[in-house]
Scaffold this active site. Structure first.
Site, short mmCIF file in Angstrom:
data_model
loop_
_atom_site.label_atom_id
_atom_site.label_comp_id
_atom_site.label_asym_id
_atom_site.label_seq_id
_atom_site.Cartn_x
_atom_site.Cartn_y
_atom_site.Cartn_z
N TRP A 1 16.10 6.96 -23.53
CA TRP A 1 16.71 5.67 -23.85
C TRP A 1 16.08 5.04 -25.10
O TRP A 1 14.89 5.22 -25.37
CB TRP A 1 16.51 4.68 -22.70
CG TRP A 1 17.18 5.08 -21.42
CD1 TRP A 1 18.03 6.13 -21.23
CD2 TRP A 1 17.03 4.44 -20.15
NE1 TRP A 1 18.43 6.17 -19.93
CE2 TRP A 1 17.83 5.15 -19.25
CE3 TRP A 1 16.31 3.34 -19.70
CZ2 TRP A 1 17.92 4.79 -17.90
CZ3 TRP A 1 16.39 2.98 -18.36
CH2 TRP A 1 17.20 3.70 -17.47
N HIS B 1 0.81 -1.23 0.00
CA HIS B 1 0.00 0.00 0.00
C HIS B 1 0.84 1.28 0.00
O HIS B 1 0.30 2.36 -0.15
CB HIS B 1 -0.94 0.02 1.21
CG HIS B 1 -0.26 0.33 2.50
ND1 HIS B 1 0.44 -0.62 3.21
CD2 HIS B 1 -0.15 1.48 3.20
CE1 HIS B 1 0.95 -0.06 4.28
NE2 HIS B 1 0.61 1.20 4.30
N ARG B 2 2.15 1.15 0.16
CA ARG B 2 2.98 2.37 0.12
C ARG B 2 3.48 2.68 -1.28
O ARG B 2 4.04 3.73 -1.52
CB ARG B 2 4.17 2.20 1.06
CG ARG B 2 3.72 2.30 2.50
CD ARG B 2 4.93 2.34 3.38
NE ARG B 2 4.64 3.01 4.61
CZ ARG B 2 5.51 3.13 5.60
NH1 ARG B 2 6.71 2.63 5.48
NH2 ARG B 2 5.17 3.74 6.70
N GLY B 3 3.31 1.76 -2.19
CA GLY B 3 3.76 1.97 -3.57
C GLY B 3 2.76 2.83 -4.34
O GLY B 3 1.70 3.20 -3.82
N LEU C 1 2.29 2.03 -16.24
CA LEU C 1 1.60 2.90 -15.29
C LEU C 1 2.41 4.15 -15.00
O LEU C 1 3.65 4.12 -15.04
CB LEU C 1 1.44 2.17 -13.96
CG LEU C 1 0.40 1.09 -13.89
CD1 LEU C 1 0.40 0.50 -12.50
CD2 LEU C 1 -0.97 1.61 -14.26
N LYS D 1 5.55 -13.23 -12.74
CA LYS D 1 4.14 -12.79 -12.82
C LYS D 1 3.26 -13.83 -13.52
O LYS D 1 2.10 -13.99 -13.16
CB LYS D 1 4.08 -11.43 -13.54
CG LYS D 1 4.61 -10.28 -12.70
CD LYS D 1 3.67 -9.99 -11.54
CE LYS D 1 4.11 -8.82 -10.70
NZ LYS D 1 3.18 -8.51 -9.59
N TYR E 1 11.29 -11.34 -14.44
CA TYR E 1 10.12 -10.71 -13.81
C TYR E 1 8.84 -11.26 -14.45
O TYR E 1 7.87 -11.59 -13.74
CB TYR E 1 10.22 -9.20 -14.00
CG TYR E 1 9.02 -8.43 -13.55
CD1 TYR E 1 8.75 -8.27 -12.20
CD2 TYR E 1 8.16 -7.84 -14.47
CE1 TYR E 1 7.65 -7.55 -11.77
CE2 TYR E 1 7.05 -7.11 -14.05
CZ TYR E 1 6.80 -6.97 -12.71
OH TYR E 1 5.71 -6.25 -12.29
N GLY F 1 -0.59 0.69 -4.88
CA GLY F 1 -1.22 0.39 -3.60
C GLY F 1 -1.82 1.64 -2.97
O GLY F 1 -2.96 1.62 -2.49
N PRO G 1 -2.05 -4.63 -16.25
CA PRO G 1 -2.03 -3.22 -16.65
C PRO G 1 -0.97 -2.98 -17.72
O PRO G 1 -0.03 -3.76 -17.85
CB PRO G 1 -1.66 -2.49 -15.36
CG PRO G 1 -0.88 -3.49 -14.57
CD PRO G 1 -1.25 -4.87 -15.05
P1 GDP Z 1 8.75 -1.85 -20.24
O1 GDP Z 1 7.50 -1.28 -20.82
O2 GDP Z 1 8.51 -3.09 -19.45
O3 GDP Z 1 9.80 -2.06 -21.31
O4 GDP Z 1 9.32 -0.85 -19.14
P2 GDP Z 1 9.71 0.69 -19.06
O5 GDP Z 1 8.62 1.46 -18.41
O6 GDP Z 1 11.04 0.71 -18.40
O7 GDP Z 1 9.83 1.26 -20.55
C1 GDP Z 1 10.91 0.93 -21.35
C2 GDP Z 1 10.83 1.60 -22.71
O8 GDP Z 1 10.96 3.00 -22.58
C3 GDP Z 1 11.99 1.14 -23.59
O9 GDP Z 1 11.63 1.26 -24.95
C4 GDP Z 1 13.06 2.17 -23.22
O10 GDP Z 1 14.06 2.27 -24.22
C5 GDP Z 1 12.20 3.44 -23.17
N1 GDP Z 1 12.77 4.50 -22.31
C6 GDP Z 1 13.17 5.72 -22.74
N2 GDP Z 1 13.68 6.46 -21.74
C7 GDP Z 1 13.55 5.71 -20.63
C8 GDP Z 1 13.88 5.95 -19.24
O11 GDP Z 1 14.37 6.98 -18.85
N3 GDP Z 1 13.58 4.94 -18.37
C9 GDP Z 1 13.01 3.77 -18.77
N4 GDP Z 1 12.73 2.85 -17.85
N5 GDP Z 1 12.71 3.52 -20.06
C10 GDP Z 1 12.97 4.46 -20.98
#
Ligand code: GDP
Length: 332
Positions: free
Chosen positions: A217, A27-29, A181, A155, A151, A32, A178
Site C-alpha cells: 500500500w 494478555h491475549r494480544g 510493532l 490514546k 485512535y 500482552g 512504541p
Molecule cells: P501507521 O504506522 O499508524 O500508519 O500504521 P500501519 O502499521 O498500518 O502502517 C501504515 C503504513 O504502511 C502506510 O504508509 C501504508 O501505506 C503502508 N503499508 C504498506 N502496505 C501495507 C499493508 O499491507 N498494511 C498496512 N497496514 N499498511 C501498509
C-alpha cells in the site's frame, strides 16, 4: 494513595516483582502475551482475564473485579488496535472503546491503590509533521494525521489521564509510546493488520500461488520505525521497575526504514523473488515518525532484536498461524 507506599518511597521504582499481583490487560494480544512471557520467571502472581471473563468496556464489572483482586502492578495494554485501513473505517469504535477501557482501568487503579501502572499509547499521538526524531515534549504541538486521528485522540486522553492522576492524586502512572510493532501473535488480517503483518501475508500468498508480484500500500516512501514486541515487553518491565521521573517514555529501536525497504526485507525473508508493486490509491499516512528514545535509554534499556532476525521469527509465527487456521482450530 501512593504516599507512604513502597513505590513512593523508592521514587516510583518497583525493584522486584516477587510476590506482586500483576494484572496484564489484553494478555491475549501480541504485546500482552509478550509481557506475560517476560514475567513468567518473576515469581509474581499474574492476574489474567479474558474478554469473556471481564469486558474492560464495562465500568461496573471492571470496578468490581479490581476491588476484589486489587492488583499491585498493572500493565495496561488491552485496547482496540488496528492498522491504517481499520482506523480509516472504524474511527468511532476506536475512540469509544479505548476511552471507556482506559477510564475504567486507570481510574480503577487509583481507587484500588495500585502501586504502579504502565499504559501503552502510540506513536500516532504525535503531530503528523513533528520534528524528527520526535521527543516526548512534541505532544500536542501540532495537527494529527487525519487517517488515525480518532485512535490517536483516545490514546492522548489515556496519556493525559496518567499525567493528571499523577499530578492530582500522586498516582504512579506512566505512559509509553512504541513505534510500529511486529512479532509473534500479530494480527495477520488482510485489511486490518499493521504494515509488517500485512506485507508478510501478501508476500507469502504471492510466493505460494506462484504470482509474479505482490502489492504494497501507498507509494513506498513513508518511513516506519519497527520494534520487535519482545523488545517492547522488556522495555515496559524496565519502566515498571525503574524510578520514573517522567510521565511519558518513547520506546523505539532508534532507526527507521522506508516502506519499500521493509517490503524488500520481507520479500527476502519470505523467499519471494518477483516484483513489488505499489498501490498509490491507498494512503501513505504520516511520512515519518522516528522516536527519540533518549529517556528510556537513560534507564538502561536498549533493543536486542535486529530487524532481519525479528522478521524471520515473525514469518515463522505467521506460518504457524496459517497451519492452525488450515487445521480448523483458529482463523488467521
Ligand atoms: P501507521 O504506522 O499508524 O500508519 O500504521 P500501519 O502499521 O498500518 O502502517 C501504515 C503504513 O504502511 C502506510 O504508509 C501504508 O501505506 C503502508 N503499508 C504498506 N502496505 C501495507 C499493508 O499491507 N498494511 C498496512 N497496514 N499498511 C501498509
Amino acid at each position: 494513595m501512593v504516599d507512604g507506599s513502597e513505590a513512593a518511597i523508592l521514587g516510583g521504582a518497583v525493584p522486584s516483582f516477587e510476590g506482586k499481583k500483576i494484572w496484564v490487560t489484553g494478555h491475549r494480544g501480541m504485546l500482552g502475551s509478550a509481557v506475560v512471557r517476560s514475567l513468567r520467571n518473576e515469581n509474581a502472581q499474574l492476574l489474567l482475564t479474558t474478554r469473556a471473563e471481564l469486558d474492560l468496556v464495562d465500568q461496573s464489572a471492571v470496578q468490581q473485579w479490581m476491588e476484589k483482586n486489587r492488583p499491585d502492578l498493572i500493565f495496561h495494554i488491552g485496547a482496540k488496535v488496528g492498522g491504517i485501513h481499520a482506523n480509516a473505517t472504524l474511527p468511532a469504535d476506536f475512540l469509544r472503546e479505548n476511552l471507556l477501557i482506559q477510564t475504567n482501568v486507570i481510574d480503577g487503579a487509583k481507587r484500588t491503590g495500585a502501586q504502579k501502572l504502565v499504559f501503552v499509547a502510540s506513536n500516532c499521538t504525535y503531530p503528523a509533521k513533528a520534528e524528527q526524531p520526535i521527543k516526548e515534549t512534541a505532544q500536542l504541538t501540532g495537527a494529527l494525521d487525519e487517517n488515525i486521528r480518532a485512535y490517536a485522540v483516545s490514546k492522548i486522553a489515556g496519556i493525559e489521564m496518567c499525567r493528571a492522576y499523577r499530578k492530582q492524586f500522586g498516582c504512579n502512572f506512566v505512559a509509553v509510546i512504541p513505534p510500529n510493532l511486529y512479532g509473534p501473535g500479530d494480527n495477520y488480517h488482510p485489511q486490518h493488520s499493521h504494515v509488517v503483518a500485512g506485507i508478510l501475508r501478501r508476500a507469502h500468498e504471492a510466493k505460494e500461488s506462484g504470482a509474479k508480484e505482490f502489492v504494497v500500500w501507498g507509494d513506498g516512501t513513508p518511513r516506519r520505525e519497527l520494534l520487535h514486541v519482545d523488545d517492547l515487553a522488556d522495555a515496559m518491565k524496565c519502566v515498571m521497575s525503574a524510578p520514573t521521573t517522567h510521565d511519558l517514555y518513547n520506546i523505539g529501536s532508534g532507526h527507521d526504514l522506508a516502506i519499500s525497504e521493509i517490503a524488500d526485507l520481507v520479500a527476502e525473508v519470505v523467499g519471494f523473488n518477483g516484483k513489488i508493486v505499489y498501490d498509490s490509491t491507498k494512503p501513505n499516512g504520516t511520512m515519518r515518525k522516528l522516536l527519540d528514545s533518549g529517556r528510556i535509554q537513560s534507564l538502561g534499556w536498549a533493543p536486542k532484536v535486529s530487524e532481519r532476525a525479528g522478521l524471520v521469527s515473525a514469518y515463522k509465527d505467521f506460518l504457524r498461524s496459517v497451519e492452525v487456521a488450515d487445521s480448523g482450530l483458529r482463523l488467521g
